[in-house]
Enzyme design. Structure first.
Site, PDB file in Angstrom:
ATOM      1  N   TRP A 106      10.663   1.205   0.124  1.00  0.00           N
ATOM      2  CA  TRP A 106       9.898   0.972   1.359  1.00  0.00           C
ATOM      3  C   TRP A 106      10.776   0.621   2.546  1.00  0.00           C
ATOM      4  O   TRP A 106      10.516   1.086   3.663  1.00  0.00           O
ATOM      5  CB  TRP A 106       8.809  -0.078   1.122  1.00  0.00           C
ATOM      6  CG  TRP A 106       7.733   0.466   0.225  1.00  0.00           C
ATOM      7  CD1 TRP A 106       7.470   0.100  -1.054  1.00  0.00           C
ATOM      8  CD2 TRP A 106       6.813   1.535   0.534  1.00  0.00           C
ATOM      9  NE1 TRP A 106       6.441   0.864  -1.561  1.00  0.00           N
ATOM     10  CE2 TRP A 106       6.017   1.740  -0.608  1.00  0.00           C
ATOM     11  CE3 TRP A 106       6.595   2.335   1.659  1.00  0.00           C
ATOM     12  CZ2 TRP A 106       5.008   2.718  -0.668  1.00  0.00           C
ATOM     13  CZ3 TRP A 106       5.592   3.301   1.610  1.00  0.00           C
ATOM     14  CH2 TRP A 106       4.822   3.482   0.468  1.00  0.00           C
ATOM     15  N   ASP A 175       8.515  -6.846   6.371  1.00  0.00           N
ATOM     16  CA  ASP A 175       7.364  -6.182   5.755  1.00  0.00           C
ATOM     17  C   ASP A 175       6.969  -7.022   4.544  1.00  0.00           C
ATOM     18  O   ASP A 175       7.697  -7.075   3.554  1.00  0.00           O
ATOM     19  CB  ASP A 175       7.781  -4.756   5.335  1.00  0.00           C
ATOM     20  CG  ASP A 175       6.704  -4.045   4.516  1.00  0.00           C
ATOM     21  OD1 ASP A 175       5.623  -4.620   4.290  1.00  0.00           O
ATOM     22  OD2 ASP A 175       6.963  -2.895   4.109  1.00  0.00           O
ATOM     23  N   LYS A 199      -3.267  -5.092  -1.051  1.00  0.00           N
ATOM     24  CA  LYS A 199      -2.665  -5.615  -2.283  1.00  0.00           C
ATOM     25  C   LYS A 199      -3.135  -7.045  -2.534  1.00  0.00           C
ATOM     26  O   LYS A 199      -3.860  -7.304  -3.476  1.00  0.00           O
ATOM     27  CB  LYS A 199      -1.145  -5.522  -2.193  1.00  0.00           C
ATOM     28  CG  LYS A 199      -0.702  -4.063  -2.080  1.00  0.00           C
ATOM     29  CD  LYS A 199       0.684  -3.909  -1.571  1.00  0.00           C
ATOM     30  CE  LYS A 199       0.985  -2.533  -1.063  1.00  0.00           C
ATOM     31  NZ  LYS A 199       0.801  -1.446  -2.019  1.00  0.00           N
TER      32      LYS A 199
HETATM   33  N1  PLP Z   1       5.355  -1.459   2.614  1.00  0.00           N
HETATM   34  C1  PLP Z   1       5.221  -1.792   1.324  1.00  0.00           C
HETATM   35  C2  PLP Z   1       6.031  -2.922   0.769  1.00  0.00           C
HETATM   36  C3  PLP Z   1       4.337  -1.083   0.512  1.00  0.00           C
HETATM   37  O1  PLP Z   1       4.196  -1.409  -0.780  1.00  0.00           O
HETATM   38  C4  PLP Z   1       3.590  -0.026   1.055  1.00  0.00           C
HETATM   39  C5  PLP Z   1       2.619   0.742   0.239  1.00  0.00           C
HETATM   40  O2  PLP Z   1       2.477   0.578  -0.929  1.00  0.00           O
HETATM   41  C6  PLP Z   1       3.776   0.300   2.407  1.00  0.00           C
HETATM   42  C7  PLP Z   1       4.648  -0.447   3.154  1.00  0.00           C
HETATM   43  C8  PLP Z   1       3.033   1.416   3.039  1.00  0.00           C
HETATM   44  O3  PLP Z   1       1.733   1.046   3.220  1.00  0.00           O
HETATM   45  P1  PLP Z   1       0.585   2.109   3.630  1.00  0.00           P
HETATM   46  O4  PLP Z   1       0.347   2.965   2.448  1.00  0.00           O
HETATM   47  O5  PLP Z   1      -0.541   1.185   3.966  1.00  0.00           O
HETATM   48  O6  PLP Z   1       1.086   2.854   4.808  1.00  0.00           O
END
Ligand code: PLP
Length: 369
Positions: A106, A175, A199
């Site tokens: 990520w 994040d 989550k």
């Molecule tokens: N950041 C993290 C740590 C994630 O686990 C995720 C998705 O699982 C995201 C960002 C991306 O999120 P989204 O699918 O809501 O764009």
């Protein structure tokens, strides 16, 4: 015959507290005796104002958010923030550059997206695999960077920070999508925190952004208006139609967290649950293996392989099939890493986790060489 209880170990969208689902069901057709559903309610109505304000106040209370921070409820998911962060913050300093600490899939994605808007420096030599967090004192931070970015919990690789990095006076951005509200956080150490709800704190559709006020109003001119933090802050997240129902569900989840002891209790529970699984892995004589270094193993997402270090796929399939027969679902590892992944977000109970560990022990007994 009584229906078997399903236990959802999914990485997100993930399990919600049953009491939250029941409340949402109860109120689905008629919210608070007003004769309509939240799904049908104007985002400009007094009733919705109450919902969004209560949600914000609960979040402020649970995280002890200082007054000089704005709380935004936005669309576009965590991925939307991969763009919004550089679009709003990369111009904070003249050089238009930012440092990214890449410790998993990520943060790697976020860094790639940010490259569209400025110069991105990966602060440590590229890791060949995502199983560790390089020592903070060795990071090559750029003092003229507009911000330092990291992902607090890497959902795919199971790597979690258990410390707040020292960013050497540069604005810190995190994040926290997959470990948000799973422990207390000193918000004052950050310029910005964001987290998708699906989550630990609700359902898909809404992303929380907590941003220090002095960072508003610095967006690049090409920043889409819906991603502009100053515009959204100035409109109480109602510049355009927000994800009303997702905000309402978040409200219910935050109440549930508060009634269950807040972030301290969530932290205690997350440590208990994750230790149960790591203990089985560590005591399995190598039958189960988690590739992540012990000092940064995630409390939220536990990836592991079965049979041998690189995984015996036939045995892993047998494990997943057996788990599914017992009602345990969504344990398959992310397609990029394979194996098994158990996600233990706030709504997963100690009892759920004990059922999984009992199965792991039984499977070990039956299949160890
Ligand atoms: N950041 C993290 C740590 C994630 O686990 C995720 C998705 O699982 C995201 C960002 C991306 O999120 P989204 O699918 O809501 O764009």
């Amino acid at each position: 015959m009584e229906k078997k209880k399903t236990i959802n170990f999914g990485a997100g969208p993930a399990k919600l507290p049953p009491s939250v689902l029941l409340q949402a069901q109860k109120e689905l057709l008629d919210y608070n005796n007003i004769g309509i559903s939240v799904l049908e309610m104007s985002h400009r109505s007094a009733d919705f104002s109450k919902i969004i304000n209560t949600t914000e106040n609960l979040l402020r209370e649970l995280l002890n958010i200082p007054e000089n921070y704005k709380v935004l409820f936005l669309q576009g998911g965590g991925s939307g923030q991969f763009s919004a962060v550089p679009l709003n913050l990369i111009g904070l300093k003249e050089d238009r550059c930012a440092d990214y600490v890449v410790t998993g899939a990520w943060s790697a994605k976020a860094a790639k997206e940010a490259e569209k808007y400025g110069q991105i420096n990966v602060v440590h030599p590229k890791l060949d695999k995502y199983t560790s967090i390089p020592d903070n004192s060795g990071w090559s931070l750029n003092p003229s960077a507009s911000y330092v970015y990291y992902c607090c919990n890497e959902t795919v690789h199971g790597v979690e920070f258990n410390f707040i990095p020292d960013s050497k006076d540069v604005i810190l951005v995190s994040d926290m999508s997959s470990n948000f509200l799973s422990r207390p956080v000193d918000v004052s150490k950050f310029g910005l925190i964001f987290a998708g709800a699906q989550k630990n704190i609700g359902c898909a559709g809404v992303t929380v952004v907590i941003v220090r006020e002095d960072l508003l109003g610095k967006a690049c001119k090409e920043c889409p208006v819906v991603l502009d933090y100053q515009v959204q802050a100035g409109n109480n997240s109602l510049y355009n139609t927000p994800p009303c129902f997702s905000i309402y569900v978040m409200n219910l989840v935050l109440e549930w967290i508060k009634n269950n002891g807040g972030t301290e209790a969530m932290e205690k529970l997350s440590k208990q649950k994750s230790s149960l699984i790591y203990d089985v892995i560590n005591n399995s004589g190598g039958f189960y293996s988690c590739p992540v270094n012990e000092d940064c193993r995630s409390r939220m997402n536990i990836p592991f392989r079965i049979g041998r270090k690189e995984g015996d796929e036939a045995l892993e399939k047998l494990f997943l099939d057996g788990a599914s027969k017992l009602g345990m679902i969504s344990l398959k590892g992310h397609r990029s890493v394979g194996g098994i992944r158990a996600s233990l977000y706030n709504a997963v109970t100690l009892e759920d986790t004990q059922i999984l560990t009992a199965y792991m022990k039984q499977f070990l007994k039956e299949h160890q060489p």
